[in-house]
Design a protein around this motif. Structure first.
Motif, PDB file in Angstrom:
ATOM      1  N   UNK A   7       0.857  -1.178   0.000  1.00  0.00           N
ATOM      2  CA  UNK A   7       0.000   0.000   0.000  1.00  0.00           C
ATOM      3  C   UNK A   7       0.894   1.229   0.000  1.00  0.00           C
ATOM      4  N   UNK A  17       0.184  -5.429   3.157  1.00  0.00           N
ATOM      5  CA  UNK A  17      -1.169  -4.925   3.302  1.00  0.00           C
ATOM      6  C   UNK A  17      -2.082  -5.888   2.545  1.00  0.00           C
ATOM      7  N   UNK A  19      -5.533  -7.638   1.406  1.00  0.00           N
ATOM      8  CA  UNK A  19      -6.981  -7.553   1.299  1.00  0.00           C
ATOM      9  C   UNK A  19      -7.457  -8.947   0.931  1.00  0.00           C
ATOM     10  N   UNK A  36      -7.163  -6.185   6.211  1.00  0.00           N
ATOM     11  CA  UNK A  36      -6.018  -6.226   7.106  1.00  0.00           C
ATOM     12  C   UNK A  36      -5.230  -4.931   6.907  1.00  0.00           C
ATOM     13  N   UNK A  37      -5.022  -4.183   7.976  1.00  0.00           N
ATOM     14  CA  UNK A  37      -4.336  -2.897   7.794  1.00  0.00           C
ATOM     15  C   UNK A  37      -2.830  -3.063   7.688  1.00  0.00           C
TER      16      UNK A  37
ATOM     17  N   UNK B   1      -4.036  -6.312  12.583  1.00  0.00           N
ATOM     18  CA  UNK B   1      -5.294  -5.613  12.852  1.00  0.00           C
ATOM     19  C   UNK B   1      -6.157  -5.597  11.588  1.00  0.00           C
ATOM     20  N   UNK B   2      -7.449  -5.842  11.797  1.00  0.00           N
ATOM     21  CA  UNK B   2      -8.362  -5.871  10.650  1.00  0.00           C
ATOM     22  C   UNK B   2      -9.483  -4.863  10.795  1.00  0.00           C
ATOM     23  N   UNK B   3      -9.853  -4.298   9.687  1.00  0.00           N
ATOM     24  CA  UNK B   3     -11.037  -3.440   9.675  1.00  0.00           C
ATOM     25  C   UNK B   3     -12.193  -4.274   9.151  1.00  0.00           C
ATOM     26  N   UNK B  28      -8.131   4.825   7.604  1.00  0.00           N
ATOM     27  CA  UNK B  28      -8.995   3.657   7.419  1.00  0.00           C
ATOM     28  C   UNK B  28     -10.031   3.910   6.324  1.00  0.00           C
ATOM     29  N   UNK B  31      -8.324   3.316   3.104  1.00  0.00           N
ATOM     30  CA  UNK B  31      -8.177   1.877   2.834  1.00  0.00           C
ATOM     31  C   UNK B  31      -9.485   1.291   2.321  1.00  0.00           C
ATOM     32  N   UNK B  34     -10.234   2.222  -1.222  1.00  0.00           N
ATOM     33  CA  UNK B  34      -9.440   1.441  -2.185  1.00  0.00           C
ATOM     34  C   UNK B  34     -10.109   0.107  -2.466  1.00  0.00           C
ATOM     35  N   UNK B  35     -10.807  -0.397  -1.468  1.00  0.00           N
ATOM     36  CA  UNK B  35     -11.429  -1.720  -1.573  1.00  0.00           C
ATOM     37  C   UNK B  35     -12.729  -1.698  -2.386  1.00  0.00           C
TER      38      UNK B  35
END
Ligand code: SF4
Lengths: 500, 80
Positions: A7, A17, A19, A36-37, B1-3, B28, B31, B34-35
């Motif tokens: 990222x 990073x 996804x 996942x950050x 860590x997950x969002x 966040x 992020x 982007x998804x």
């Protein structure tokens, strides 16, 4: 399919990073997608930006300097950050942190990465939340000469506690922030009385340990400005870590979460009383601490110069209001390397102490190329909060006022008083314990509103004494006229009058 | 860590970032954006500076943004 991606945010690459597309799960009607950050996770809970609202700055960055001890290499790194992201400005805070302003949130990750590389974190600035939540343990104020003038090096405990609380999820959601101060030099150079927990290092029956003071805070929150009270117990050095941890946990678990105004530890201490607090701590730690009589700590500071236990010297450079710049940070780093061990200590009075100096006169001569050196109590001990950045004052802001009043005093040959200025009742400038204190308030003037100040006098944090009001809502020439009167009164020993 | 990005329906997503201080609500949100290929992202934050700054930052990036106050938090609607 899980894809490893890089990222890139503002040119900074964050690896791993992930996804994970397959993590879409059905939950009732809606689906959940896990993101996942990656590497960003290492910053969460350890770094944040605070809110500014003045001088066209939206965010500040308050870098915790553990025990206030910093080496030349890190000073230069912070100077670099200041230059690149903060218009070349930097301040030493009264909790021995370094604060930058004008931070653009778009650059935050880049800045955090640089701090991470040098092992630094920031305060978690949760004060913007409206509820009683997300409080953290603030930078632990520590005697700036720890380990230099006596064998009792309280900075070891300070660093251990900092390491333990930083980013620890168990302690990131306190009802409100928690302030700790430690001193072991034999006096109070850290303002024990205005901390939630002040640990006064003493030698008791030949043993090193602490006499704790609890429940201090001079902000406006409930029940108002309060000076910490002695717990009347002795905590041996070896048990101090567990003791502090227990007190922070008591704050976490028992301080009010009803509202922000009621959530500081002082409110709980006030409600419970010292005896109950002592019992709760002892229940938690399983210890029974020795009861001792403790008188108020002796006033102490480490201004000017003095000799260290190893025969070398320390020298404290006065920095009015803690205001520095990237250039000055670099210069301080150079001087620390040239004249000492490369390390400096930031002080709770927002000054800079050079340690391990071999020749103080030569250091001072070099420093005077960049700094105006006036070693007065006025310049060493006076404080002005950052009201210009937080946006709670109009001109003249707290630091402007401080500059003007210091010059006013000097023009009258007065240099032996200290002035503490807060822009508002949150009391970041500790006006309540100032020999002379000022606190901002808006006042009606003609058709408009002017920046006024209430004038207080006779306070002392070392004697744990609150200042009294002299006059409220002063501005313009009136303020200076009344200030001159207070100056006279304070200089003629009118503290006794304030005590009546 | 997950969002946890919640997909409410075909083109509406929700991201709850309550309890996070600056700059994480913004990071966040980026992020999550982007998804999402297209649709509307609704970000829930209780951090007042994020409610102040996020709409400005996102509009600067060309998104259409609406801010709504819901009790003790904000809902920021972003169209992509
Ligand atoms: S005392 Fe008030 S004006 Fe000064 S920095 Fe604190 S909140 Fe801002």
């Amino acid at each position: 399919m899980v894809s490893d991606r890089v990222l890139i945010i503002n040119g900074v690459k964050f690896k791993n990073h992930n996804i994970s597309d397959h993590s879409i799960a059905t939950r009732g009607e809606s689906m959940e997608i896990s993101i996942d950050v990656g590497e960003i996770g290492k910053f969460v809970g350890k770094y944040s930006l605070g809110r500014d609202n003045g001088e066209n700055s939206l965010h500040f960055l308050r870098i915790k300097i553990p025990a206030g001890q910093i080496d030349s290499e890190r000073l230069r790194k912070i100077a670099e950050l200041s230059r690149k992201y903060g218009k070349g400005y930097a301040e030493v805070t009264d909790r021995q942190s370094i604060q930058l302003h004008w931070i653009d949130s778009d650059n935050a990750l880049e800045i955090f990465e640089r701090l991470y590389e040098i092992g630094y974190t920031t305060d978690m600035c949760g004060q913007a939340f409206s509820g009683a939540c997300m409080g953290d343990v603030r930078n632990i104020v520590t005697c700036p000469l720890s380990g230099k003038i006596s064998e009792f090096d309280v900075s070891e405990l300070s660093k251990r506690l900092t390491e333990f609380f930083t980013g620890n999820p168990e302690y990131l959601d306190l009802p409100r922030k928690f302030k700790i101060a430690l001193t072991g030099c034999g006096g109070d150079c850290v303002r024990l009385g205005i901390n939630d927990l002040g640990m006064y290092g003493i030698i008791h029956n030949g043993e090193r340990g602490y006499a704790p003071f609890a429940g201090g805070s001079i902000g406006a929150s409930f029940p108002g400005p309060t000076i910490a009270k002695p717990l009347g117990i002795f905590i041996p050095e070896s048990q101090a870590f567990e003791f502090v941890k227990a007190v922070v946990e008591i704050h976490r678990d028992f301080s009010s979460r009803e509202s922000k105004a009621k959530a500081r530890f002082k409110n709980l201490v006030n409600k419970w009383g010292i005896e109950r607090l002592r019992e709760e701590i002892e229940r938690k730690t399983g210890m029974e601490y020795e009861r001792i009589e403790i008188s108020n700590p002796k006033p102490s500071d480490h201004n000017g110069h003095g000799i260290q236990a190893d025969g070398l010297y320390y020298y404290t450079l006065p920095v009015l209001g803690g205001v520095l710049s990237a250039e000055k940070l670099d210069f301080i780093a150079d001087m620390a390397e040239k004249h000492g061990s490369g390390e400096v200590r930031l002080t709770p009075e927002q000054n800079v102490t050079f340690v391990d100096v071999s020749d103080v006169d030569v250091l001072k001569r070099d420093l005077s190329r960049v700094f105006e050196i006036r070693e007065s109590k006025l310049r060493y001990s006076s404080i002005g909060c950052a009201s210009n950045f937080c946006g709670k004052t109009k001109e003249p802001h707290a630091k402007d006022m401080l500059q003007k009043l210091v010059e006013f005093c000097e023009s009258r040959g007065v240099e032996d008083v200290s002035i503490f200025i807060s822009g508002c009742r949150n009391a970041c400038g500790c006006h309540h314990v100032g020999e002379i204190g000022l606190v901002g308030r808006a006042v009606r003037a003609g058709n408009g509103v002017s920046q006024g100040y209430d004038l207080l006098y006779g306070g002392s944090f070392t004697e744990l004494k609150l200042a009294k009001i002299w006059k409220e809502g002063l501005y313009g020439d009136d303020l200076f006229r009344e200030f001159e009167k207070v100056l006279e009164v304070v200089r003629n020993g009118a503290k006794t009058e304030a005590d009546k | 860590m997950e969002l946890k990005l919640k997909q409410i329906n075909d083109d509406v997503f929700e991201l709850d970032v309550r309890g996070n201080t600056c700059p994480f609500p913004q990071i966040f949100t980026e992020l999550a954006l982007k998804r999402i290929e297209s649709g509307r992202l609704e970000v829930i934050t209780d951090n007042p500076p994020s409610a102040r700054d996020l709409p400005i930052v996102l509009k600067r990036r060309g998104y259409q943004v609406e801010l709504e106050k819901e009790g003790d938090h904000w809902r920021i609607k972003i169209w992509k």
